[in-house]
Design a protein around this motif. Structure first.
Motif, PDB file in Angstrom:
ATOM      1  N   LEU A  45      50.138  36.926  32.925  1.00  0.00           N
ATOM      2  CA  LEU A  45      49.469  36.503  34.147  1.00  0.00           C
ATOM      3  C   LEU A  45      48.081  37.122  34.238  1.00  0.00           C
ATOM      4  N   GLY A  46      48.024  38.404  33.922  1.00  0.00           N
ATOM      5  CA  GLY A  46      46.729  39.086  33.960  1.00  0.00           C
ATOM      6  C   GLY A  46      45.717  38.437  33.031  1.00  0.00           C
ATOM      7  N   MET A  47      46.157  38.095  31.826  1.00  0.00           N
ATOM      8  CA  MET A  47      45.220  37.498  30.879  1.00  0.00           C
ATOM      9  C   MET A  47      44.874  36.058  31.256  1.00  0.00           C
ATOM     10  N   ALA A  48      45.823  35.359  31.851  1.00  0.00           N
ATOM     11  CA  ALA A  48      45.521  34.003  32.311  1.00  0.00           C
ATOM     12  C   ALA A  48      44.466  34.054  33.418  1.00  0.00           C
ATOM     13  N   ILE A  49      44.615  35.025  34.304  1.00  0.00           N
ATOM     14  CA  ILE A  49      43.615  35.205  35.365  1.00  0.00           C
ATOM     15  C   ILE A  49      42.261  35.540  34.750  1.00  0.00           C
ATOM     16  N   ARG A  50      42.279  36.470  33.802  1.00  0.00           N
ATOM     17  CA  ARG A  50      41.030  36.872  33.152  1.00  0.00           C
ATOM     18  C   ARG A  50      40.345  35.671  32.485  1.00  0.00           C
ATOM     19  N   SER A  51      41.137  34.900  31.782  1.00  0.00           N
ATOM     20  CA  SER A  51      40.582  33.739  31.094  1.00  0.00           C
ATOM     21  C   SER A  51      39.981  32.744  32.093  1.00  0.00           C
ATOM     22  N   HIS A  52      40.708  32.505  33.158  1.00  0.00           N
ATOM     23  CA  HIS A  52      40.239  31.569  34.183  1.00  0.00           C
ATOM     24  C   HIS A  52      38.903  32.033  34.771  1.00  0.00           C
ATOM     25  N   ILE A  53      38.832  33.303  35.095  1.00  0.00           N
ATOM     26  CA  ILE A  53      37.603  33.848  35.688  1.00  0.00           C
ATOM     27  C   ILE A  53      36.444  33.786  34.685  1.00  0.00           C
TER      28      ILE A  53
END
Lengths: 196, 196
Positions: B82-90
């Motif tokens: 989840l953290g990396m998905a958020i990072r990627s999205h941002i």
DNA sequence: TTGAAACTAACTAACAGTAGTTAGTTTTTT
DNA sequence: AAAAAACTAACTACTGTTAGTTAGTTTCAA
């Protein structure tokens, strides 16, 4: 012909169309057509297209302001305050979904002073909301966080509700407010041990 | 005359204008004017106004898809995922802010198949994101929540970043991702004892 | 290396359509 | 008869786009 406030009918119809197609994509002829009349006839009831948008925006803005003022009058506990502010915000949004949707998405089509006036009111509203967060931090019940950041994150979750809320869906406005409050106050993590 | 890919310049200029004034409020003459040329000359480089929007949307959508695919390939822990998905999205949003802003706000001006195709891709992206939440719940590390609700709340916080992020502001994309991840996973409450 | 051909990128003129709005008139309601 | 609310006609401004053309540059065969 029925005549229960034609002006209100025009607003209702216009906002329903604008919600679907956007402000710019909804012509006066579209609005008139949906009411089985001709575009110029609208001007017997309203003064301009921009005025439709402006009156809608001020109405919704007023409802938000009234809500946050009441919350600050009545409650003292920051957690309760935040919860009630969220509840009030969601109630405004869901009470008149078309108008709220147009307000959230189309206010930038206002020009000049009208637009500026609205920005001032929005900033004031955000400041009142942020005040609650600051109080929670100083009382030690909220984690210390970047105030502005937390506020924007919270308001974005709230405002996004206009995207997916349906009056005939499975969540009531009250349930939405509860879930959002829980989500915002407690987050996702079961054991509350996530470390960056 | 300098000739470093005129087409790219047109896209850049058009998106900058559309971000401020919206797709419908930005005319081909506005775009041309900002480039000191005449509107018809634009058609030597691009095929239509809608194509400007379409190419922008597919480009951003592609970046989102690539990001979530990589996350799912590399990570196993739902929290990390989840953290990396958020990072990627941002990262996608902040990398080209004009394009992202236009994507988030103006995609509905696409018509017919183009619009439909984009909705399909968005739904697929959301499903991939939701998959992470479901995994977290089944492994007992996320609280059980309405999947769809949590997803919409999370994505709304992420997407709202285009509203306030400034490349020269005090938060880097990486810091934003960290804060958002923390906020989403842990919430606001210091003692994690909020009860509805 | 020269000359023809092709390409790039701009231009002006114009079209067909739509926008919001106004003026003046007629119909309908009270 | 007066007032409210609809109508038709029309205007001006602007929309995205096409057509036809031109000047300058690059490609390439003779």
């Amino acid at each position: 012909m029925a005549r229960p406030n034609r002006k209100e009918e025009i607003f209702k119809t216009a906002l329903a169309l604008m919600r679907v197609h956007g402000y710019r994509n909804t012509s006066m002829r579209d609005i008139a057509g949906a009411l089985n009349m001709e575009a110029p006839s609208l001007y017997n009831h309203i003064s301009s297209k921009e005025d439709l948008l402006w009156q809608t925006c001020t109405r919704i803005a007023g409802a938000f302001e009234k809500g946050i003022a009441e919350v600050n009058d009545i409650y003292f506990n920051p957690q309760e305050k935040l919860g009630m502010a969220i509840r009030s915000h969601i109630e405004v949004l869901t009470h008149d979904l078309d108008a709220s949707y147009v307000f959230v998405h189309e206010w930038r089509h206002l020009q000049g002073e009208l637009r500026d006036a609205l920005i001032v009111r929005r900033d004031r509203y955000e400041a009142a909301f942020r005040e609650i967060l600051a109080q929670g931090e100083s009382e030690g019940v909220f984690v210390d966080s970047d105030n502005k950041f937390a506020l924007l994150t919270i308001l974005s979750s709230l405002n996004w509700v206009v995207e997916w809320y349906r009056p005939d869906g499975d969540m009531s406005p009250s349930q939405i407010a509860n879930q959002l409050t829980e989500f915002i106050l407690n987050g996702l993590n079961k054991h509350h041990n996530y470390v960056r």
